[in-house]
Design a protein around this motif. Structure first.
Motif, PDB file in Angstrom:
ATOM      1  N   ALA A 204       0.836  -1.202   0.000  1.00 44.40           N
ATOM      2  CA  ALA A 204       0.000   0.000   0.000  1.00 44.40           C
ATOM      3  C   ALA A 204       0.871   1.252   0.000  1.00 44.40           C
ATOM      4  O   ALA A 204       0.532   2.263  -0.623  1.00 44.40           O
ATOM      5  CB  ALA A 204      -0.917  -0.004   1.223  1.00 44.40           C
ATOM      6  N   LEU A 205       2.019   1.175   0.682  1.00 44.92           N
ATOM      7  CA  LEU A 205       2.937   2.309   0.725  1.00 44.92           C
ATOM      8  C   LEU A 205       3.502   2.600  -0.663  1.00 44.92           C
ATOM      9  O   LEU A 205       3.534   3.746  -1.108  1.00 44.92           O
ATOM     10  CB  LEU A 205       4.070   2.028   1.712  1.00 44.92           C
ATOM     11  CG  LEU A 205       5.172   3.086   1.828  1.00 44.92           C
ATOM     12  CD1 LEU A 205       4.592   4.420   2.265  1.00 44.92           C
ATOM     13  CD2 LEU A 205       6.241   2.622   2.808  1.00 44.92           C
ATOM     14  N   LEU A 206       3.941   1.552  -1.348  1.00 44.14           N
ATOM     15  CA  LEU A 206       4.475   1.713  -2.694  1.00 44.14           C
ATOM     16  C   LEU A 206       3.417   2.278  -3.638  1.00 44.14           C
ATOM     17  O   LEU A 206       3.684   3.183  -4.437  1.00 44.14           O
ATOM     18  CB  LEU A 206       4.981   0.372  -3.227  1.00 44.14           C
ATOM     19  CG  LEU A 206       6.289  -0.136  -2.636  1.00 44.14           C
ATOM     20  CD1 LEU A 206       6.547  -1.569  -3.078  1.00 44.14           C
ATOM     21  CD2 LEU A 206       7.446   0.751  -3.046  1.00 44.14           C
ATOM     22  N   LEU A 207       2.209   1.749  -3.530  1.00 46.31           N
ATOM     23  CA  LEU A 207       1.117   2.202  -4.394  1.00 46.31           C
ATOM     24  C   LEU A 207       0.796   3.674  -4.145  1.00 46.31           C
ATOM     25  O   LEU A 207       0.583   4.444  -5.086  1.00 46.31           O
ATOM     26  CB  LEU A 207      -0.130   1.347  -4.156  1.00 46.31           C
ATOM     27  CG  LEU A 207      -1.314   1.596  -5.092  1.00 46.31           C
ATOM     28  CD1 LEU A 207      -0.911   1.336  -6.535  1.00 46.31           C
ATOM     29  CD2 LEU A 207      -2.492   0.706  -4.703  1.00 46.31           C
ATOM     30  N   PHE A 208       0.792   4.078  -2.883  1.00 47.72           N
ATOM     31  CA  PHE A 208       0.521   5.471  -2.539  1.00 47.72           C
ATOM     32  C   PHE A 208       1.575   6.384  -3.165  1.00 47.72           C
ATOM     33  O   PHE A 208       1.249   7.405  -3.776  1.00 47.72           O
ATOM     34  CB  PHE A 208       0.523   5.649  -1.016  1.00 47.72           C
ATOM     35  CG  PHE A 208       0.266   7.063  -0.567  1.00 47.72           C
ATOM     36  CD1 PHE A 208      -1.014   7.462  -0.192  1.00 47.72           C
ATOM     37  CD2 PHE A 208       1.285   8.003  -0.534  1.00 47.72           C
ATOM     38  CE1 PHE A 208      -1.272   8.763   0.212  1.00 47.72           C
ATOM     39  CE2 PHE A 208       1.045   9.311  -0.139  1.00 47.72           C
ATOM     40  CZ  PHE A 208      -0.239   9.686   0.237  1.00 47.72           C
ATOM     41  N   CYS A 209       2.842   6.014  -3.004  1.00 47.57           N
ATOM     42  CA  CYS A 209       3.928   6.848  -3.525  1.00 47.57           C
ATOM     43  C   CYS A 209       3.880   6.962  -5.040  1.00 47.57           C
ATOM     44  O   CYS A 209       4.132   8.036  -5.605  1.00 47.57           O
ATOM     45  CB  CYS A 209       5.271   6.295  -3.082  1.00 47.57           C
ATOM     46  SG  CYS A 209       5.586   6.419  -1.301  1.00 47.57           S
ATOM     47  N   ILE A 210       3.519   5.865  -5.705  1.00 48.92           N
ATOM     48  CA  ILE A 210       3.439   5.875  -7.165  1.00 48.92           C
ATOM     49  C   ILE A 210       2.279   6.753  -7.629  1.00 48.92           C
ATOM     50  O   ILE A 210       2.430   7.599  -8.516  1.00 48.92           O
ATOM     51  CB  ILE A 210       3.268   4.445  -7.704  1.00 48.92           C
ATOM     52  CG1 ILE A 210       4.551   3.635  -7.472  1.00 48.92           C
ATOM     53  CG2 ILE A 210       2.916   4.458  -9.196  1.00 48.92           C
ATOM     54  CD1 ILE A 210       4.417   2.155  -7.768  1.00 48.92           C
ATOM     55  N   LYS A 211       1.115   6.565  -7.014  1.00 47.60           N
ATOM     56  CA  LYS A 211      -0.060   7.349  -7.410  1.00 47.60           C
ATOM     57  C   LYS A 211       0.116   8.833  -7.117  1.00 47.60           C
ATOM     58  O   LYS A 211      -0.395   9.688  -7.852  1.00 47.60           O
ATOM     59  CB  LYS A 211      -1.312   6.814  -6.691  1.00 47.60           C
ATOM     60  CG  LYS A 211      -1.822   5.482  -7.241  1.00 47.60           C
ATOM     61  CD  LYS A 211      -3.147   5.104  -6.590  1.00 47.60           C
ATOM     62  CE  LYS A 211      -3.720   3.863  -7.242  1.00 47.60           C
ATOM     63  NZ  LYS A 211      -5.040   3.488  -6.630  1.00 47.60           N
ATOM     64  N   ALA A 212       0.836   9.141  -6.066  1.00 50.52           N
ATOM     65  CA  ALA A 212       1.042  10.545  -5.680  1.00 50.52           C
ATOM     66  C   ALA A 212       2.221  11.175  -6.416  1.00 50.52           C
ATOM     67  O   ALA A 212       2.521  12.352  -6.220  1.00 50.52           O
ATOM     68  CB  ALA A 212       1.276  10.645  -4.174  1.00 50.52           C
ATOM     69  N   ASN A 213       2.877  10.376  -7.286  1.00 54.30           N
ATOM     70  CA  ASN A 213       4.073  10.867  -8.003  1.00 54.30           C
ATOM     71  C   ASN A 213       5.082  11.482  -7.035  1.00 54.30           C
ATOM     72  O   ASN A 213       5.664  12.533  -7.299  1.00 54.30           O
ATOM     73  CB  ASN A 213       3.687  11.912  -9.071  1.00 54.30           C
ATOM     74  CG  ASN A 213       2.887  11.298 -10.200  1.00 54.30           C
ATOM     75  OD1 ASN A 213       3.208  10.211 -10.663  1.00 54.30           O
ATOM     76  ND2 ASN A 213       1.847  11.987 -10.629  1.00 54.30           N
ATOM     77  N   LEU A 214       5.265  10.798  -5.926  1.00 51.97           N
ATOM     78  CA  LEU A 214       6.071  11.361  -4.849  1.00 51.97           C
ATOM     79  C   LEU A 214       7.546  11.449  -5.208  1.00 51.97           C
ATOM     80  O   LEU A 214       8.265  12.331  -4.743  1.00 51.97           O
ATOM     81  CB  LEU A 214       5.891  10.521  -3.579  1.00 51.97           C
ATOM     82  CG  LEU A 214       6.316  11.137  -2.252  1.00 51.97           C
ATOM     83  CD1 LEU A 214       5.677  12.502  -2.069  1.00 51.97           C
ATOM     84  CD2 LEU A 214       5.951  10.215  -1.105  1.00 51.97           C
ATOM     85  N   PHE A 215       8.000  10.525  -6.040  1.00 52.18           N
ATOM     86  CA  PHE A 215       9.429  10.499  -6.379  1.00 52.18           C
ATOM     87  C   PHE A 215       9.623  10.483  -7.888  1.00 52.18           C
ATOM     88  O   PHE A 215      10.358   9.678  -8.431  1.00 52.18           O
ATOM     89  CB  PHE A 215      10.116   9.286  -5.739  1.00 52.18           C
ATOM     90  CG  PHE A 215       9.948   9.239  -4.254  1.00 52.18           C
ATOM     91  CD1 PHE A 215      10.658  10.104  -3.453  1.00 52.18           C
ATOM     92  CD2 PHE A 215       9.057   8.363  -3.676  1.00 52.18           C
ATOM     93  CE1 PHE A 215      10.503  10.082  -2.068  1.00 52.18           C
ATOM     94  CE2 PHE A 215       8.893   8.333  -2.298  1.00 52.18           C
ATOM     95  CZ  PHE A 215       9.612   9.200  -1.497  1.00 52.18           C
ATOM     96  N   GLN A 216       8.950  11.380  -8.587  1.00 53.45           N
ATOM     97  CA  GLN A 216       9.042  11.427 -10.032  1.00 53.45           C
ATOM     98  C   GLN A 216      10.405  11.930 -10.485  1.00 53.45           C
ATOM     99  O   GLN A 216      11.078  12.610  -9.777  1.00 53.45           O
ATOM    100  CB  GLN A 216       7.975  12.344 -10.579  1.00 53.45           C
ATOM    101  CG  GLN A 216       8.008  13.747  -9.979  1.00 53.45           C
ATOM    102  CD  GLN A 216       6.878  14.590 -10.516  1.00 53.45           C
ATOM    103  OE1 GLN A 216       6.437  14.432 -11.645  1.00 53.45           O
ATOM    104  NE2 GLN A 216       6.378  15.507  -9.711  1.00 53.45           N
TER     105      GLN A 216
END
Length: 216
Positions: A204-216
């Motif tokens: 869920a953490l990985l999915l959140f970061c991907i959806k939020a473009n946290l580390f683009q």
């Protein structure tokens, strides 16, 4: 008047070329070296002792120097007379603001106008800190804690750093070794970040970061 000596560091050649082109328009500044990773940057700073370093925040590092917080801390301790200007794609205003607490003298967003670099360099060369139009005060963060942006903004800079390496595929043990922190500390920071982001599993953490473009 002697030109202000600048070293550039970014792992993307196109970015390096673009930044150099902008700086070379102004005779007040001269680029005295370019680096594509942390080791090259540290070696350049050792050799030429630049007045200002312009470096990406997320850049391929190594076990000796890393990137992000670790690299900034190293540069501040070993080259205290060199001012640091961060060039980044990060969009979290609270995290960006926290970089100033680490000792950087300015932050510029890559998706903005690169001509802003000259404005920032002028400020740094005069001993001032630069906060451009892309930067907002941490107090402007939304107060609705259910909002994704507000949840991200609640992360501390060290929690954000742990997440960045976790998303890149590193284990807690590897992150601890890389950041020179204990496994217990890194684990606690990861758990704290998960609590703030309201996720209950690594997936869920990985999915959140991907959806939020946290580390683009």
């Amino acid at each position: 008047m002697e030109a202000v000596r600048v070293v550039l560091a970014d792992d993307h050649p196109i970015v390096l070329a673009g930044v150099r082109e902008v700086i070379e328009r102004d005779a007040r500044f001269v680029v005295v070296g370019e680096a594509r990773n942390s080791s090259e940057l540290v070696q350049l700073c050792t050799d030429v002792r630049p007045d200002i370093v312009i470096t990406d925040y997320n850049m391929p590092g190594d076990r000796a120097y890393g990137d992000g917080i670790k690299l900034i801390d190293y540069l501040r301790r070993h080259f205290p007379d060199t001012r640091i200007l961060i060039l980044t794609m990060l969009s979290n205003n609270l995290i960006l603001s926290s970089l100033y607490d680490l000792g950087v003298s300015g932050v510029i967003l890559k998706n903005g106008d690169l001509n802003e670099i000259l404005v920032a360099l002028a400020a740094l060369s005069q001993g001032r800190t630069y906060r451009g139009p892309g930067m907002q005060s941490g107090s402007s963060v939304a107060t609705n804690r259910d909002d994704i942006g507000a949840r991200i903004a609640s992360l501390s800079v060290k929690e954000f750093e742990v997440l960045r390496h976790f998303v890149s595929g590193m284990t807690v043990g590897e992150i601890a070794e890389h950041l020179k922190r204990s496994v217990k500390t890194v684990s606690a920071q990861k758990i704290a970040a998960m609590r703030k982001l309201d996720v209950d599993s690594d997936q869920a953490l990985l999915l959140f970061c991907i959806k939020a473009n946290l580390f683009q």
